[in-house]
Design an enzyme around this catalytic site. Structure first.
Site, mmCIF file in Angstrom:
data_model
loop_
_atom_site.group_PDB
_atom_site.id
_atom_site.type_symbol
_atom_site.label_atom_id
_atom_site.label_comp_id
_atom_site.label_asym_id
_atom_site.label_seq_id
_atom_site.Cartn_x
_atom_site.Cartn_y
_atom_site.Cartn_z
ATOM 1 N N ASP A 65 -7.541 -0.293 3.118
ATOM 2 C CA ASP A 65 -6.808 -1.150 2.200
ATOM 3 C C ASP A 65 -7.485 -2.527 2.219
ATOM 4 O O ASP A 65 -8.256 -2.855 3.113
ATOM 5 C CB ASP A 65 -5.326 -1.228 2.608
HETATM 6 C C1 GLC Z 1 -3.357 -3.848 -2.036
HETATM 7 C C2 GLC Z 1 -2.451 -2.705 -1.673
HETATM 8 C C3 GLC Z 1 -3.011 -1.367 -2.023
HETATM 9 C C4 GLC Z 1 -3.865 -1.508 -3.270
HETATM 10 C C5 GLC Z 1 -5.075 -2.319 -2.869
HETATM 11 C C6 GLC Z 1 -6.011 -2.571 -4.071
HETATM 12 O O1 GLC Z 1 -3.287 -4.860 -1.086
HETATM 13 O O2 GLC Z 1 -1.947 -2.632 -0.362
HETATM 14 O O3 GLC Z 1 -1.916 -0.461 -2.195
HETATM 15 O O4 GLC Z 1 -4.262 -0.240 -3.749
HETATM 16 O O5 GLC Z 1 -4.725 -3.563 -2.284
HETATM 17 O O6 GLC Z 1 -5.408 -3.443 -4.960
#
Ligand code: GLC
Length: 730
Positions: free
Chosen positions: A286
């Site tokens: 993430d």
């Molecule tokens: C965010 C979220 C995740 C998302 C990623 C890309 O912080 O936690 O669910 O897909 O970053 O935006």
């Protein structure tokens, strides 16, 4: 042998220049193409495949918001923030033509509940108990995202959630394991289809692997205390279901799972995902979560973070460039191996080959009118919104509104468009949303006069609009109070200590009730709400969630009776946040009678509205449940049936939820576990029979803290409605 053959083929090409390299041969086996390509790549090229940066401008300040013009042509993936294909195709052209091997980039984006056509938030979709609508909605989302060059969505999120203080409950499918599993599979089917190399198909990404929703105190980015037993019986099953449905990728998370942050949790992302479940795609971290291992106290330096996460089995690094900056040094120091790097790169390439990106790296640049908000898409969006809304109260059949000559719409949500999109609304635009006012004016054109006053904002202390609101309310036959939460009050990084709607809205509602008019309350939110005060003043309550682009049409259709409400809660509405965690499938208490029961002394122990609760304009009566046998062997089959009669004069859809309970088990089981549900139309005055085909191992079995599935012999209880029938596994 195989390497030798490939080498010979390579020599043949080199000498005669006759054939393309094997990895470019679309007729060759993907595994052979991977092996050939990896064999040609330098270490630097391999490492760049394991990185994801951002491309395009977005409004989130901590992102690399500007067009990242210095992106290396060999980058593996980019998060794409555009909604036109032109920038994406230009970047892809660099990858295909300016790099040595021409490996296409995979472009990702958070397409969570729609891209331009916005569907109800996933938690609302679960309340429709119609996974086919979720599949269709994800299919539309894939078509729209694909048309602007997105190859990969970071969805579905399948974090079983039991704490509505946590803002991300809006993104998943509620508190139940089976519900999340069913909707997860529907979403994957919608995104990927049967062959994700086809046009308008995109790769799915199960997230956040795993146990994120157990975030302490409903906060975000925190510790999650999850026992091995709960990990296996609650948080992992939806992911396993997603893997079985062919999910191409997974995303780990921000959270610290029982003291081992998931970004570097080898047990989860290698032992379970790869070794036990055999997943052959890849895991992306993430946003910045590998670097955050330092904050979490797992490592001291970025280099150690890269080493720990990579050795845990996390193949791709999202946005923090920790892999780009450290993997080469770790390889040179022998802390990671070339074999590991080749395996990670092979997994990324496998998804790209399966997506057909090598053959079709570019997306056709079509006008918006041919791609977005197509009639078929809007039809599904309206149906999904109407089926996701939940009728919580309807005293004296004040709904549907059929005879009123004047209807007053009062409140901050009445003429709003933006908030109906919910959080994580892709590239959905407020101006495309049908407001409740617009929907009602269309629905009641020629039938009733619609009058409107905002009354107050979503929050704050400005009551200057109350007088006008009361005046407008007095002029009407019925008042519809349009209240609730803004889209940005749920989602990532939006934890709340209470679930109430702001006091100013409660005060406006009290003022409207004081007019003596019948009051219908619409509540919008991305999470369960505390509804005690709303309930006090409302004759009817329709919870609309954040319903997306067709909000106004769906709401108006339900209020007029064109739609008959069929939604039922996929997540408990607590009486107060003080009851959290409160969910339906708890384990039985030690004491259930007399004074010493350990109950709250100051409030009720019951939720305001339980899991599975939802009213209809129809009235359904359940006949006696029957079972085809009262005993069954582990490999046998039996079924339970119930006939449901619609004793009203209005056709309606009913969802029958089938539960089981194992009353006595060494690993104690929840008081009830949802194992099947079915939604059917039951015409007025007619009956429909609902059947639960029971597979004892699948539906009665359980799992222990090592993930071993088992089935005890003995008594089991099948439950439907308020009925329970016992059977025996022999
Ligand atoms: C965010 C979220 C995740 C998302 C990623 C890309 O912080 O936690 O669910 O897909 O970053 O935006």
């Amino acid at each position: 042998m195989k390497k030798c053959l490939i080498f010979c083929a390579f020599l043949a090409v080199a000498c005669t220049g006759a054939k393309e390299p094997l990895y470019k041969d679309a007729t060759a086996d993907i595994e052979d193409r991977i092996e050939d390509l990896v064999g040609r790549m330098t270490v630097e090229e391999k490492i760049l495949q394991l990185n994801q940066y951002t491309l395009g401008t977005n409004t989130i300040e901590q992102n690399i918001g500007e067009l990242v013009s210095e992106v290396p042509a060999e980058i593996g993936s980019l998060i794409y923030f555009g909604d036109e294909a032109v920038v994406r195709n230009a970047m892809q052209k660099r990858a295909m033509e300016d790099s040595r091997l021409g490996i296409p980039i995979i472009f990702g984006h958070d397409v969570i509940h729609g891209y331009i056509t916005i569907f109800p938030i996933p938690l609302a979709q679960a309340c429709s108990w119609n996974p086919e609508l979720t599949r269709l909605g994800c299919e539309v989302a894939a078509q729209e995202a694909y048309s602007c060059g997105i190859d990969w969505t970071f969805s579905p999120m399948v974090d079983v959630a039991r704490d509505p203080r946590w803002g991300r409950v809006m993104e998943g499918y509620g508190e139940d394991v089976y519900t999340n599993s069913v909707f997860c599979q529907a979403a994957i089917k919608g995104y990927q289809g049967d062959d994700m190399s086809q046009e308008n198909r995109i790769a799915a990404c199960l997230k956040h692997f795993a146990g994120y929703a157990a975030s302490e105190a409903g906060m975000d980015y925190v510790y999650t205390e999850v026992s091995d037993q709960t990990l296996w019986d609650t948080y992992l099953p939806p992911f396993e279901a997603g893997i079985k449905a062919g999910a191409a990728t997974l995303m780990s998370g921000f959270h610290n799972l029982s003291a081992t942050p998931v970004a570097a949790n080898r047990f989860l992302i290698t032992e379970v995902l790869k070794n036990r479940w055999g997943h052959d795609g890849y895991v992306v971290s993430d946003w910045g979560s590998i670097k955050q291992l330092i904050n979490q106290g797992m490592v001291e330096t970025e280099k150690e973070a890269a080493e720990t996460a990579f050795n845990a089995g996390n193949e791709m690094d999202m946005a923090d460039q920790v892999y780009a900056n450290n993997l080469k040094a770790l390889l040179d120091e022998g802390k990671i191996s070339m074999k590991q790097i080749d395996d990670a790169v092979s997994r990324v390439l496998r998804v790209k080959f399966r997506l057909g990106l090598f053959e079709n790296p570019y997306v056709e640049e079509k006008p918006e009118s041919e791609r977005y908000l197509l009639p078929h898409s809007l039809e599904i969006a309206e149906k999904a919104a109407a089926e996701s809304m939940v009728l919580l109260k309807n005293e004296n059949a004040v709904l549907p509104i059929e005879k009123a000559k004047t209807i007053a719409l009062i409140g901050p949500m009445a003429d709003d468009q933006d908030e109906h999109r919910g959080n994580w609304c892709g590239r959905g635009r407020g101006e495309d949303v049908i407001s409740i006012l617009q929907g009602m004016e269309k629905e009641y054109k020629g039938k009733a006069r619609i009058v409107h006053a905002e009354g107050c904002g979503f929050e704050g202390e400005d009551r200057s609009g109350f007088a006008e609101a009361v005046r407008v309310a007095r002029s009407a036959d019925v008042v519809v109070a349009c209240l609730g939460h803004e889209a940005g009050w749920s989602g990532e990084n939006h934890s709340r200590s209470t679930l109430e709607i702001p006091q100013i809205q409660e005060d406006l509602l009290a003022a409207l009730k004081a007019t003596g008019k019948p009051v219908v309350v619409l509540t919008a939110s991305g999470r369960p709400l505390e509804m005690r005060e709303v309930d006090e003043h409302a004759d009817a309550i329709l919870h609309i969630w954040h319903p997306g682009t067709c909000a106004g049409y769906a709401v108006a259709g339900l209020l007029s009776g064109r739609y008959n409400p069929s939604g039922k809660l996929a997540m408990t509405f607590p009486y107060t946040a003080g009851q959290i965690p409160i969910y339906y499938n708890r384990r039985p208490k030690a004491r259930n009678e007399g004074w010493f029961q350990g109950l709250y002394e100051d409030i009720t122990n019951d939720p305001m509205y339980p899991f599975g609760y939802g009213l209809s304009y129809s009235k359904f009566e359940y006949g006696p449940m029957t079972v085809s046998a009262d005993k069954v062997s582990a490999d046998g089959k039996l079924y339970a049936e119930v006939t449901v009669k619609n004793v009203s004069d209005r056709d309606g859809m009913e969802t029958v939820h089938w539960y089981i309970n194992d009353p006595y088990s060494k690993i104690t089981r929840p008081v009830k576990e949802l194992k099947f549900f079915e939604k059917k139309l039951v015409k007025a005055g007619e009956s429909e029979t609902f059947r639960f085909e029971i597979d004892p191992k699948r539906d009665l079995g359980f799992v222990n803290s090592k993930g071993e599935k088992y089935l005890d012999k003995g008594e089991y209880r099948i439950m439907v409605g308020d009925q329970t029938v016992s059977i025996n596994v022999i």
